[in-house]
Design an enzyme around this catalytic site. Sequence first.
Site, PDB file in Angstrom:
ATOM      1  N   ARG A  37       1.197 -14.294   8.500  1.00 17.83           N
ATOM      2  CA  ARG A  37       0.558 -13.321   9.400  1.00 17.83           C
ATOM      3  C   ARG A  37       1.416 -13.089  10.631  1.00 17.83           C
ATOM      4  O   ARG A  37       1.214 -12.105  11.351  1.00 17.83           O
ATOM      5  CB  ARG A  37      -0.823 -13.817   9.873  1.00 17.83           C
ATOM      6  CG  ARG A  37      -1.869 -14.091   8.807  1.00 17.83           C
ATOM      7  CD  ARG A  37      -2.028 -12.968   7.822  1.00 17.83           C
ATOM      8  NE  ARG A  37      -1.199 -13.219   6.637  1.00 17.83           N
ATOM      9  CZ  ARG A  37      -0.920 -12.310   5.707  1.00 17.83           C
ATOM     10  NH1 ARG A  37      -1.355 -11.086   5.837  1.00 17.83           N
ATOM     11  NH2 ARG A  37      -0.172 -12.621   4.663  1.00 17.83           N
ATOM     12  N   ASP A  42      -5.746  -2.758  -7.133  1.00 19.63           N
ATOM     13  CA  ASP A  42      -5.175  -3.420  -5.959  1.00 19.63           C
ATOM     14  C   ASP A  42      -5.732  -4.838  -5.843  1.00 19.63           C
ATOM     15  O   ASP A  42      -6.816  -5.136  -6.350  1.00 19.63           O
ATOM     16  CB  ASP A  42      -5.533  -2.606  -4.712  1.00 19.63           C
ATOM     17  CG  ASP A  42      -4.745  -3.051  -3.496  1.00 19.63           C
ATOM     18  OD1 ASP A  42      -3.703  -3.703  -3.654  1.00 19.63           O
ATOM     19  OD2 ASP A  42      -5.172  -2.732  -2.361  1.00 19.63           O
ATOM     20  N   THR A  71       0.826  -1.205   0.000  1.00 19.17           N
ATOM     21  CA  THR A  71       0.000   0.000   0.000  1.00 19.17           C
ATOM     22  C   THR A  71       0.860   1.255   0.000  1.00 19.17           C
ATOM     23  O   THR A  71       0.560   2.235  -0.689  1.00 19.17           O
ATOM     24  CB  THR A  71      -0.945   0.005   1.219  1.00 19.17           C
ATOM     25  OG1 THR A  71      -1.719  -1.198   1.210  1.00 19.17           O
ATOM     26  CG2 THR A  71      -1.876   1.191   1.185  1.00 19.17           C
TER      27      THR A  71
END
Length: 701
Positions: free
Chosen positions: A632, A247, A69
Amino acid sequence: MATAFLNAVALLVPLASLTSRETCGTMQRDELGMAEKFDINKLNAAQREAVRVLDGPVLILAGAGTGKTRTVTCRIAQMLQKGIEAKGILALTFTNKAANEMAGRVAGLVGSDAAKEMTVCTFHSLCVRILRREIGRLGYKENFTILTGSDQSGLIKRLIMEHGGRGEKLEPGQVLAAYSAARNRGLTYREIEDGLVAAVAEAYQKELKAQNAVDFDDLLILAERLLRMNNEVRSTWQKRFSHITVDEFQDTNGLQMSLLRQLVGPAHNVCVVGDDDQSIYGWRGAQISNILEFERFFPNPKIIKLEENYRCTRQVLDCANALIRHNIGRREKTLRTKKEGEESVRVISMPGAAEEADFVADEIEQMHRRDRVAWEDCAVLFRANVQSRPLEMALRERHIPYRMVGSKSFFDRREVKDVLSYLHTLANPAADLHLLRILNTPSRGISAVTAGQLLEKSRELHTSVWNALHDSSTLAALHDRARENVARFVQLIEKYRDAFAHMRKDAAELTSDLLRETDYIGYMERICKTPEEKLQREAALDELLGTLRQASPSPGKLADFLASVSLDDEKEEEDIEKKSGVCLITMHAAKGLEFPRVYIVGVEQGLLPHNRSVDEGNLDEERRLFYVGITRAQEQLTLTYCAQRTRYGKQEKCAPSPFLSEIPASLYEFVDYDSVLNAPADEETCKNFFASMRAMLDEEQ
């Protein structure tokens, strides 16, 4: 769906109203708030390349935790600095959350003036904008309405009746799911195999057109059709957006890919950002071929790989890289990091799900007490929703706060609440909350009006609804049919109250008898919108019956069992979900998130990879799902599997996931459950234990 639509439309507002908590590098702004300069040298080499290449097709392969991002928003800021008009910049996302995040960051980088002219939105939001201007070319009026949730269901229900489906067990959700799946694959109602579903879908589409209405699928379908079939419309929108960014490109389906191709002008100034290794939504229609075969759609693209991971330790990334290499046909990339962790990845064998849950809960509690680890720093990931039950039980027993993400709490599932409400009523029929829940579940001809009358009468008499059901004046006030249906309900409850009091069968078997007699299973199947939902609800019921079978409450002890599952107060349960705490999350929902300490439970054949996915030939996607779960973890990763697990009320042997054998044993520490239990506490552990006890006492004072 109505809320989703309103949120999507809201994203079309000027970005000037949005703020950002994160900027890219060092920003300098003039008095008007316009960005003058940012320090591109704050980016790594691959990110700098992605920011500088602005023209022609660009594919940014952004691995997990590589600053995707940040790179995309800096790239948009670079466009403005190079003189590209803000109103010609379009950024497309998949979710409102992602669009809000990107819009906020872009606004923080480029300043409010430039932000007003840019478009950052979801695919559906863009299609609304296109259709508001152009839908007249398809025979609709520009003031079309968008049909959502309850309106769709009501229309479909009427059409089922009109097409002779009154006696069929066909629910509106089944028709909508089948028709949506067909349309998103580029098919029509004619390709739906079930004749009745196809006929209803055809009538539904014609009815929408007659009402000058569209649904969510239509937004994409009609916008794509307009752009593809009308040169003038296509040219207008290609000129409108000179530079397009997409995206999460790995999640696009065939329809969205076609829509994108119509929007991109001859210069092919399109940048797509994604990671084929994180493509986990094939079951929703996502086509990984869009990112794997990008060159087929946009020739000679610049391909840039973001491989420097800022999230995970080297130990975690080594396992992730070793696993994902086994997928054939992927775009080759290897994540790397400068973050050397202090802990090895652990693989722990467990006897069963209860021990697995107890271990995880105990260790999280110890870390919180001993090391002051915040509850929110810990996450437990699982493949199937039903795996949450033992975890929730273990956390509740220890009074550890938790929150569910991507899945309903096991105890909040509709079918679980229904069955437990039956049991609560059998144990204590004076509990109005539970009795009213099951009074007409499944439907037995006791309307909401009748239920309201009964409740009102119980208030007049200052008694329970159950007692009101036995009151002659109350029953006399009801219509004949309602009175008969109420009498049958009372007989049912009294029959099973007697059965539970004498316990000639165990509690689980009696509950199964009750579900059969009320046709609850058939009712549950009828309300399911998809086969996946049906399987999940069946599994939840099996899990609940298994719990009841294991607890085996003796005669007169049903209330004690119900208290033990902590479901006496539904309001309390809702409050728990609103609190912060340990995150229990499905692996699909975990994508895009990160946690310092991660446990992935149930790493077993049949769960991960899931049997259904293996049967359908989706092993590569299951491996990608495991890869997403592993990446994660920021600091600590623990993988667990069980020797046996209860399925459908029976103990079954389990085998470790074959994915574990794809990770070299040298990359993780294998720990046997018995050795964990029997490990002696060292001096440091003892000191920490007593220190945590003192701290806990201080907290209580």
